[in-house]
Design a protein around this motif. Structure first.
Motif, PDB file in Angstrom:
ATOM      1  N   ALA A 165       8.268   3.295 -26.171  1.00 31.34           N
ATOM      2  CA  ALA A 165       8.521   4.455 -25.309  1.00 31.34           C
ATOM      3  C   ALA A 165       7.790   4.353 -23.964  1.00 31.34           C
ATOM      4  CB  ALA A 165       8.092   5.733 -26.018  1.00 31.34           C
ATOM      5  N   ALA A 166       7.001   3.297 -23.750  1.00 33.40           N
ATOM      6  CA  ALA A 166       6.243   3.160 -22.494  1.00 33.40           C
ATOM      7  C   ALA A 166       7.201   3.066 -21.309  1.00 33.40           C
ATOM      8  CB  ALA A 166       5.354   1.923 -22.548  1.00 33.40           C
ATOM      9  N   LYS A 167       6.813   3.706 -20.216  1.00 31.40           N
ATOM     10  CA  LYS A 167       7.633   3.684 -18.993  1.00 31.40           C
ATOM     11  C   LYS A 167       7.564   2.286 -18.370  1.00 31.40           C
ATOM     12  CE  LYS A 167       7.830   5.396 -14.324  1.00 31.40           C
ATOM     13  NZ  LYS A 167       6.926   5.561 -13.223  1.00 31.40           N
ATOM     14  N   PRO A 168       8.722   1.635 -18.169  1.00 35.28           N
ATOM     15  CA  PRO A 168       8.699   0.334 -17.510  1.00 35.28           C
ATOM     16  C   PRO A 168       8.156   0.456 -16.087  1.00 35.28           C
ATOM     17  CG  PRO A 168      10.828   0.754 -18.533  1.00 35.28           C
ATOM     18  CD  PRO A 168      10.058   2.041 -18.569  1.00 35.28           C
ATOM     19  N   SER A 169       7.328  -0.483 -15.685  1.00 37.51           N
ATOM     20  CA  SER A 169       6.801  -0.476 -14.328  1.00 37.51           C
ATOM     21  C   SER A 169       6.485  -1.915 -13.914  1.00 37.51           C
ATOM     22  CB  SER A 169       5.554   0.402 -14.208  1.00 37.51           C
ATOM     23  OG  SER A 169       4.545  -0.071 -15.061  1.00 37.51           O
ATOM     24  N   ALA A 170       6.549  -2.167 -12.631  1.00 36.36           N
ATOM     25  CA  ALA A 170       6.264  -3.501 -12.117  1.00 36.36           C
ATOM     26  C   ALA A 170       4.759  -3.687 -11.966  1.00 36.36           C
ATOM     27  CB  ALA A 170       6.955  -3.694 -10.761  1.00 36.36           C
ATOM     28  N   LEU A 171       4.310  -4.919 -12.137  1.00 43.22           N
ATOM     29  CA  LEU A 171       2.913  -5.273 -11.934  1.00 43.22           C
ATOM     30  C   LEU A 171       2.864  -6.425 -10.936  1.00 43.22           C
ATOM     31  CD1 LEU A 171       1.645  -5.283 -15.632  1.00 43.22           C
ATOM     32  CD2 LEU A 171       1.373  -3.469 -13.942  1.00 43.22           C
ATOM     33  N   ARG A 172       1.787  -6.471 -10.141  1.00 42.75           N
ATOM     34  CA  ARG A 172       1.599  -7.551  -9.163  1.00 42.75           C
ATOM     35  C   ARG A 172       0.319  -8.296  -9.522  1.00 42.75           C
ATOM     36  NH1 ARG A 172      -1.263  -7.148  -4.463  1.00 42.75           N
ATOM     37  NH2 ARG A 172      -1.127  -4.886  -4.583  1.00 42.75           N
ATOM     38  N   LEU A 173       0.414  -9.605  -9.632  1.00 42.52           N
ATOM     39  CA  LEU A 173      -0.744 -10.434  -9.941  1.00 42.52           C
ATOM     40  C   LEU A 173      -1.657 -10.487  -8.724  1.00 42.52           C
ATOM     41  CD1 LEU A 173      -2.081 -12.469 -11.939  1.00 42.52           C
ATOM     42  CD2 LEU A 173      -0.776 -14.255 -10.764  1.00 42.52           C
ATOM     43  N   VAL A 174      -2.949 -10.149  -8.905  1.00 42.23           N
ATOM     44  CA  VAL A 174      -3.897 -10.187  -7.789  1.00 42.23           C
ATOM     45  C   VAL A 174      -4.982 -11.240  -7.977  1.00 42.23           C
ATOM     46  CG1 VAL A 174      -3.497  -7.821  -7.003  1.00 42.23           C
ATOM     47  CG2 VAL A 174      -5.244  -8.257  -8.747  1.00 42.23           C
ATOM     48  N   ARG A 175      -5.240 -11.645  -9.240  1.00 41.26           N
ATOM     49  CA  ARG A 175      -6.220 -12.702  -9.526  1.00 41.26           C
ATOM     50  C   ARG A 175      -5.814 -13.413 -10.799  1.00 41.26           C
ATOM     51  NH1 ARG A 175      -9.400  -8.685  -8.023  1.00 41.26           N
ATOM     52  NH2 ARG A 175      -9.902  -7.926 -10.101  1.00 41.26           N
ATOM     53  N   SER A 176      -6.142 -14.691 -10.847  1.00 41.24           N
ATOM     54  CA  SER A 176      -5.890 -15.455 -12.055  1.00 41.24           C
ATOM     55  C   SER A 176      -6.888 -16.594 -12.117  1.00 41.24           C
ATOM     56  CB  SER A 176      -4.459 -16.000 -12.047  1.00 41.24           C
ATOM     57  OG  SER A 176      -4.201 -16.702 -13.231  1.00 41.24           O
ATOM     58  N   GLN A 177      -7.381 -16.864 -13.307  1.00 44.57           N
ATOM     59  CA  GLN A 177      -8.349 -17.931 -13.503  1.00 44.57           C
ATOM     60  C   GLN A 177      -8.127 -18.516 -14.892  1.00 44.57           C
ATOM     61  OE1 GLN A 177     -12.359 -16.604 -12.906  1.00 44.57           O
ATOM     62  NE2 GLN A 177     -13.263 -18.445 -13.759  1.00 44.57           N
ATOM     63  N   VAL A 180      -2.115  -5.314 -10.825  1.00 38.38           N
ATOM     64  CA  VAL A 180      -2.163  -3.924 -10.376  1.00 38.38           C
ATOM     65  C   VAL A 180      -0.748  -3.361 -10.420  1.00 38.38           C
ATOM     66  CG1 VAL A 180      -4.216  -4.228  -8.925  1.00 38.38           C
ATOM     67  CG2 VAL A 180      -1.945  -4.564  -7.929  1.00 38.38           C
ATOM     68  N   PRO A 181      -0.616  -2.053 -10.627  1.00 39.10           N
ATOM     69  CA  PRO A 181       0.712  -1.443 -10.623  1.00 39.10           C
ATOM     70  C   PRO A 181       1.411  -1.692  -9.283  1.00 39.10           C
ATOM     71  CG  PRO A 181      -0.916   0.089 -11.501  1.00 39.10           C
ATOM     72  CD  PRO A 181      -1.676  -1.077 -10.925  1.00 39.10           C
ATOM     73  N   ASP A 182       2.710  -1.931  -9.358  1.00 41.29           N
ATOM     74  CA  ASP A 182       3.479  -2.245  -8.149  1.00 41.29           C
ATOM     75  C   ASP A 182       4.799  -1.481  -8.121  1.00 41.29           C
ATOM     76  OD1 ASP A 182       3.798  -3.533  -5.695  1.00 41.29           O
ATOM     77  OD2 ASP A 182       4.854  -5.225  -6.588  1.00 41.29           O
ATOM     78  N   GLY A 183       4.754  -0.221  -8.530  1.00 35.28           N
ATOM     79  CA  GLY A 183       5.936   0.633  -8.439  1.00 35.28           C
ATOM     80  C   GLY A 183       6.918   0.420  -9.573  1.00 35.28           C
ATOM     81  N   ASP A 184       8.157   0.767  -9.307  1.00 35.76           N
ATOM     82  CA  ASP A 184       9.212   0.647 -10.310  1.00 35.76           C
ATOM     83  C   ASP A 184       9.656  -0.805 -10.448  1.00 35.76           C
ATOM     84  OD1 ASP A 184       9.259   3.388 -10.787  1.00 35.76           O
ATOM     85  OD2 ASP A 184      10.710   3.746  -9.181  1.00 35.76           O
ATOM     86  N   VAL A 185      10.232  -1.110 -11.600  1.00 41.31           N
ATOM     87  CA  VAL A 185      10.784  -2.438 -11.837  1.00 41.31           C
ATOM     88  C   VAL A 185      11.978  -2.628 -10.905  1.00 41.31           C
ATOM     89  CG1 VAL A 185      11.940  -3.906 -13.531  1.00 41.31           C
ATOM     90  CG2 VAL A 185      10.033  -2.449 -14.229  1.00 41.31           C
ATOM     91  N   ARG A 186      12.004  -3.759 -10.232  1.00 39.63           N
ATOM     92  CA  ARG A 186      13.108  -4.082  -9.334  1.00 39.63           C
ATOM     93  C   ARG A 186      13.934  -5.195  -9.981  1.00 39.63           C
ATOM     94  NH1 ARG A 186       8.508  -3.232  -6.826  1.00 39.63           N
ATOM     95  NH2 ARG A 186       7.895  -5.407  -6.712  1.00 39.63           N
ATOM     96  N   LEU A 241      14.172 -13.375  -8.099  1.00 42.81           N
ATOM     97  CA  LEU A 241      14.999 -14.363  -7.418  1.00 42.81           C
ATOM     98  C   LEU A 241      14.730 -14.360  -5.924  1.00 42.81           C
ATOM     99  CD1 LEU A 241      18.421 -13.732  -9.182  1.00 42.81           C
ATOM    100  CD2 LEU A 241      16.800 -15.562  -9.622  1.00 42.81           C
ATOM    101  N   SER A 242      14.781 -15.520  -5.331  1.00 49.57           N
ATOM    102  CA  SER A 242      14.636 -15.641  -3.884  1.00 49.57           C
ATOM    103  C   SER A 242      15.943 -15.214  -3.224  1.00 49.57           C
ATOM    104  CB  SER A 242      14.320 -17.097  -3.525  1.00 49.57           C
ATOM    105  OG  SER A 242      14.326 -17.265  -2.135  1.00 49.57           O
TER     106      SER A 242
END
Length: 93
Positions: free
Chosen positions: A38-50, A62-68, A73-74
């Motif tokens: 039941a979780a609301k779909p939302s976009a996430l943006r990668l800000v760090r990775s190690q 970090v949250p990045d708004g609604d799923v697009r 795709l480019s």
């Protein structure tokens, strides 16, 4: 309220500023879902990775708004794709 329910409640109210996700290089076959169906779909943006020396991938999102839909795709083909298309067109004749 269990920690899973708390996370779901915070996510539903858009009260989570960042997600720290650790991916371990093992396959267990089963696991507990972090978010319910039941979780609301939302976009996430990668800000760090190690990556640790043992192969654990530590990612911060970090949250990045609604799923697009289709946002992965480019919009423009790469130079490599343009060259492939040109080669295919030349070989067709």
């Amino acid at each position: 309220m269990g920690s899973g329910n708390l996370i779901q409640t915070l996510q539903a109210a858009s009260l989570i500023d960042e997600y720290n996700v650790w991916t371990f290089p093992v396959l267990l076959g089963q696991g507990k879902r972090l978010f319910s169906a039941a979780a609301k779909p939302s976009a996430l943006r990668l800000v760090r990775s190690q990556v640790s020396t043992s192969g654990v991938v530590m990612s911060t999102y970090v949250p990045d708004g609604d799923v697009r839909p289709g946002s992965f795709l480019s919009t423009e083909p790469s130079q490599k794709e343009l060259a492939r298309r040109k080669k295919m067109a030349n070989e067709a004749w």
